[in-house]
Design a protein around this motif. Sequence first.
Motif, PDB file in Angstrom:
ATOM      1  N   ASN A 106       9.326   4.720  -4.481  1.00  0.00           N
ATOM      2  CA  ASN A 106       9.071   3.639  -5.437  1.00  0.00           C
ATOM      3  C   ASN A 106       7.568   3.352  -5.500  1.00  0.00           C
ATOM      4  O   ASN A 106       6.936   3.076  -4.473  1.00  0.00           O
ATOM      5  CB  ASN A 106       9.842   2.393  -5.015  1.00  0.00           C
ATOM      6  N   LYS A 107       6.978   3.379  -6.696  1.00  0.00           N
ATOM      7  CA  LYS A 107       5.528   3.227  -6.792  1.00  0.00           C
ATOM      8  C   LYS A 107       5.047   1.815  -6.457  1.00  0.00           C
ATOM      9  O   LYS A 107       3.909   1.635  -6.016  1.00  0.00           O
ATOM     10  CB  LYS A 107       5.017   3.662  -8.161  1.00  0.00           C
ATOM     11  N   ASP A 108       5.889   0.804  -6.629  1.00  0.00           N
ATOM     12  CA  ASP A 108       5.476  -0.549  -6.231  1.00  0.00           C
ATOM     13  C   ASP A 108       5.371  -0.654  -4.716  1.00  0.00           C
ATOM     14  O   ASP A 108       4.483  -1.336  -4.189  1.00  0.00           O
ATOM     15  CB  ASP A 108       6.468  -1.574  -6.773  1.00  0.00           C
ATOM     16  N   ILE A 109       6.289   0.013  -4.021  1.00  0.00           N
ATOM     17  CA  ILE A 109       6.216   0.057  -2.553  1.00  0.00           C
ATOM     18  C   ILE A 109       4.938   0.768  -2.123  1.00  0.00           C
ATOM     19  O   ILE A 109       4.212   0.291  -1.232  1.00  0.00           O
ATOM     20  CB  ILE A 109       7.457   0.780  -1.971  1.00  0.00           C
ATOM     21  N   ARG A 110       4.645   1.892  -2.767  1.00  0.00           N
ATOM     22  CA  ARG A 110       3.437   2.635  -2.413  1.00  0.00           C
ATOM     23  C   ARG A 110       2.177   1.810  -2.710  1.00  0.00           C
ATOM     24  O   ARG A 110       1.233   1.791  -1.911  1.00  0.00           O
ATOM     25  CB  ARG A 110       3.394   3.962  -3.176  1.00  0.00           C
ATOM     26  N   ARG A 111       2.182   1.116  -3.832  1.00  0.00           N
ATOM     27  CA  ARG A 111       1.031   0.284  -4.184  1.00  0.00           C
ATOM     28  C   ARG A 111       0.862  -0.858  -3.185  1.00  0.00           C
ATOM     29  O   ARG A 111      -0.251  -1.212  -2.781  1.00  0.00           O
ATOM     30  CB  ARG A 111       1.205  -0.265  -5.604  1.00  0.00           C
ATOM     31  N   ALA A 112       1.979  -1.434  -2.748  1.00  0.00           N
ATOM     32  CA  ALA A 112       1.936  -2.527  -1.772  1.00  0.00           C
ATOM     33  C   ALA A 112       1.350  -2.051  -0.449  1.00  0.00           C
ATOM     34  O   ALA A 112       0.513  -2.737   0.160  1.00  0.00           O
ATOM     35  CB  ALA A 112       3.336  -3.089  -1.565  1.00  0.00           C
ATOM     36  N   ILE A 113       1.777  -0.877   0.009  1.00  0.00           N
ATOM     37  CA  ILE A 113       1.261  -0.321   1.263  1.00  0.00           C
ATOM     38  C   ILE A 113      -0.239  -0.095   1.154  1.00  0.00           C
ATOM     39  O   ILE A 113      -1.012  -0.395   2.072  1.00  0.00           O
ATOM     40  CB  ILE A 113       2.013   0.972   1.618  1.00  0.00           C
ATOM     41  N   ASN A 114      -0.662   0.416   0.015  1.00  0.00           N
ATOM     42  CA  ASN A 114      -2.087   0.653  -0.212  1.00  0.00           C
ATOM     43  C   ASN A 114      -2.886  -0.647  -0.110  1.00  0.00           C
ATOM     44  O   ASN A 114      -3.901  -0.724   0.596  1.00  0.00           O
ATOM     45  CB  ASN A 114      -2.259   1.274  -1.606  1.00  0.00           C
ATOM     46  N   MET A 115      -2.435  -1.692  -0.782  1.00  0.00           N
ATOM     47  CA  MET A 115      -3.178  -2.952  -0.820  1.00  0.00           C
ATOM     48  C   MET A 115      -3.098  -3.740   0.478  1.00  0.00           C
ATOM     49  O   MET A 115      -3.942  -4.599   0.742  1.00  0.00           O
ATOM     50  CB  MET A 115      -2.674  -3.809  -1.980  1.00  0.00           C
ATOM     51  N   ALA A 116      -2.077  -3.473   1.293  1.00  0.00           N
ATOM     52  CA  ALA A 116      -1.868  -4.264   2.509  1.00  0.00           C
ATOM     53  C   ALA A 116      -2.787  -3.866   3.656  1.00  0.00           C
ATOM     54  O   ALA A 116      -2.831  -4.539   4.682  1.00  0.00           O
ATOM     55  CB  ALA A 116      -0.409  -4.135   2.949  1.00  0.00           C
ATOM     56  N   ILE A 117      -3.532  -2.782   3.489  1.00  0.00           N
ATOM     57  CA  ILE A 117      -4.395  -2.278   4.560  1.00  0.00           C
ATOM     58  C   ILE A 117      -5.844  -2.683   4.303  1.00  0.00           C
ATOM     59  O   ILE A 117      -6.409  -2.391   3.246  1.00  0.00           O
ATOM     60  CB  ILE A 117      -4.285  -0.742   4.662  1.00  0.00           C
ATOM     61  N   ASP A 118      -6.440  -3.369   5.255  1.00  0.00           N
ATOM     62  CA  ASP A 118      -7.854  -3.737   5.184  1.00  0.00           C
ATOM     63  C   ASP A 118      -8.675  -2.506   5.570  1.00  0.00           C
ATOM     64  O   ASP A 118      -8.888  -2.218   6.747  1.00  0.00           O
ATOM     65  CB  ASP A 118      -8.136  -4.899   6.136  1.00  0.00           C
ATOM     66  N   LYS A 119      -9.148  -1.766   4.587  1.00  0.00           N
ATOM     67  CA  LYS A 119      -9.831  -0.498   4.849  1.00  0.00           C
ATOM     68  C   LYS A 119     -11.226  -0.699   5.440  1.00  0.00           C
ATOM     69  O   LYS A 119     -11.693   0.121   6.236  1.00  0.00           O
ATOM     70  CB  LYS A 119      -9.905   0.320   3.556  1.00  0.00           C
ATOM     71  N   LYS A 120     -11.869  -1.778   5.066  1.00  0.00           N
ATOM     72  CA  LYS A 120     -13.205  -2.037   5.628  1.00  0.00           C
ATOM     73  C   LYS A 120     -13.097  -2.347   7.124  1.00  0.00           C
ATOM     74  O   LYS A 120     -13.936  -1.920   7.916  1.00  0.00           O
ATOM     75  CB  LYS A 120     -13.883  -3.188   4.885  1.00  0.00           C
ATOM     76  N   GLY A 121     -12.068  -3.073   7.499  1.00  0.00           N
ATOM     77  CA  GLY A 121     -11.849  -3.318   8.922  1.00  0.00           C
ATOM     78  C   GLY A 121     -11.594  -2.018   9.672  1.00  0.00           C
ATOM     79  O   GLY A 121     -12.039  -1.832  10.813  1.00  0.00           O
ATOM     80  N   LEU A 122     -10.887  -1.101   9.023  1.00  0.00           N
ATOM     81  CA  LEU A 122     -10.603   0.194   9.643  1.00  0.00           C
ATOM     82  C   LEU A 122     -11.886   0.973   9.895  1.00  0.00           C
ATOM     83  O   LEU A 122     -12.095   1.502  10.997  1.00  0.00           O
ATOM     84  CB  LEU A 122      -9.664   0.989   8.729  1.00  0.00           C
ATOM     85  N   THR A 123     -12.773   1.040   8.900  1.00  0.00           N
ATOM     86  CA  THR A 123     -13.984   1.846   9.067  1.00  0.00           C
ATOM     87  C   THR A 123     -15.042   1.157   9.922  1.00  0.00           C
ATOM     88  O   THR A 123     -15.705   1.807  10.726  1.00  0.00           O
ATOM     89  CB  THR A 123     -14.600   2.189   7.692  1.00  0.00           C
ATOM     90  N   ASP A 124     -15.182  -0.163   9.756  1.00  0.00           N
ATOM     91  CA  ASP A 124     -16.279  -0.862  10.424  1.00  0.00           C
ATOM     92  C   ASP A 124     -15.958  -1.308  11.845  1.00  0.00           C
ATOM     93  O   ASP A 124     -16.861  -1.407  12.682  1.00  0.00           O
ATOM     94  CB  ASP A 124     -16.694  -2.090   9.605  1.00  0.00           C
TER      95      ASP A 124
END
Length: 543
Positions: free
Chosen positions: A308-326
């Motif tokens: 389901n693309k809404d599920i995939r979009r939700a997973i994408n937005m739920a991750i703080d990517k800047k926190g991951l890299t920094d």
Amino acid sequence: MRRKIKNSALTLGMATALLLSGCNFSNSTEKVDEDNKVNQTLNVTEPADIPTLDSTKAHDGIAFTVLNNINEGLYRQDENNLPIKALATEHEESEDKVVHTFTLRDAKWSNGEPVTAQDFEYAWKRVMKDNSPYAFMFVTAGIKNAEAILNAEKDADELGIKAIDEKTLEVTLEAANPLFQTLLTFPTFLPQNQKFVEEKGDQYALEADGVLFNGPFKLVEWTHEQGWKYEKNEDYWDAKEVQLDNINVYVVKDPSTGTNLYETEKVDRVELSSALVDQYKDDANFQTMQESGLVFLRFNHNHPVLGNKDIRRAINMAIDKKGLTDVILKDGSSPLNGVVPAGFYNSPDNKDYRELNGDFNTGTVEEAQEAWTKGLKETGQKDVTVSINIADSDDQKKVAEYIQAQLEDNLPGMKLEIKAVPFAQRLEIEKAIEYDLSLSSWGPDYSDPMTYLDMWLKDGSANRMDYYNPELDKLVAQARIESDLAKRYEMLLSLEKMLLEEDAAIAPLYQEGESILIREKIKGVLVHPTGAEFSYKWASIEE
């Protein structure tokens, strides 16, 4: 293509002991007695073993680096990452740039046999016959009948390559292709000696004595899961340019082991894990580099919820990517919300692709939760338990644990299980699409956005998640033959929008960076953003 694998954990003492006992490698700090010259022995690390040295089957950065240094094709990359003639002494084009004729220089394999045009014809047709992982590169190169062969509409023997005689090779394209010469530096375009390959059978290229060499170096030792050793190939046509006598490569999965080997002067270049960056960031030999590789989440598009693309979009937005890299990585990596990284390729009017296309699927946690709720309703679920397939490396485990915490905290009812396996097994699981999510990565094969965009073709070897958008497939085909560069660039921008804006097909996480320690005396090691990562042909060790 996976260019590198982040390091994984071993016990420091045991790993060091195994490395030093299992690989009888010399140290570059030792002196050669004669004329008191510096020993031209380079010691480096790699984070995993070589899966195979069969150039028709190899699909990872480690194998590509080895193949790039023990073999030679028509072209290789120079210090500016541009193609230069290698085995080709002449390259003539027809007026319409469709027929390319190459004249080969005198060169020989390590068994004494000459390298011939037939070796190229055999190897390239073998790629197509076996439907090898990088067979699609022949389509990208525009070689005549490559696409029809992949679609089982023509036989592999009909590929547009022909040995006119031992020294003359003719390649016919479907149409003029500005990428053709650049692509010839890629390891899948290397030649193979048919007699030797067939004699070895299913054991070909699995051991040091199971492969032939025609490049700057010979592979003289290969102790699986421990390391391998190169020696200068004195029979190489350009041996006068090769300064190194030996290169010792240690398989080092633990970052602490790597830095210990560096501190004790057993290795000259080592990649640092995020945990070690703060310790070494003030060291005179510390360097940080932005790379063109990306790390992302693959979704199994057959999964009842992840499809389901809404599920995939939700997973994408739920991750703080800047926190991951920094906070987690701290190695020069940067958040990525597209599939083509920043600073990789500019438009005809010199604007960066990433800047032009902007970011996709960004939003607040609340917006992620809205998409999540919508997706759960559409799939009839209340709670979701899925697993993530990762390589058993230190940094991948850290990234997976971060993602696990982010998703479970931000998406109500979400449970994520981490399944860590060896790197090669992770790839096999991906190929079989026997996963829910997979923490994956990709490095560019050539300098064009298409290297990131045609991965997602139906049944493509790099797809590995059963994603299919017929409009994307159609646009890729159109972009491959579009000669108007401005129009083609607009197509490339649209392809990314289809993949991410329309379908949220994957979840990009970050553009890779690399933190390393490299001794100042090491000169001339070329690091390429595409294809093979390292060229040692012009490397040397100074006082």
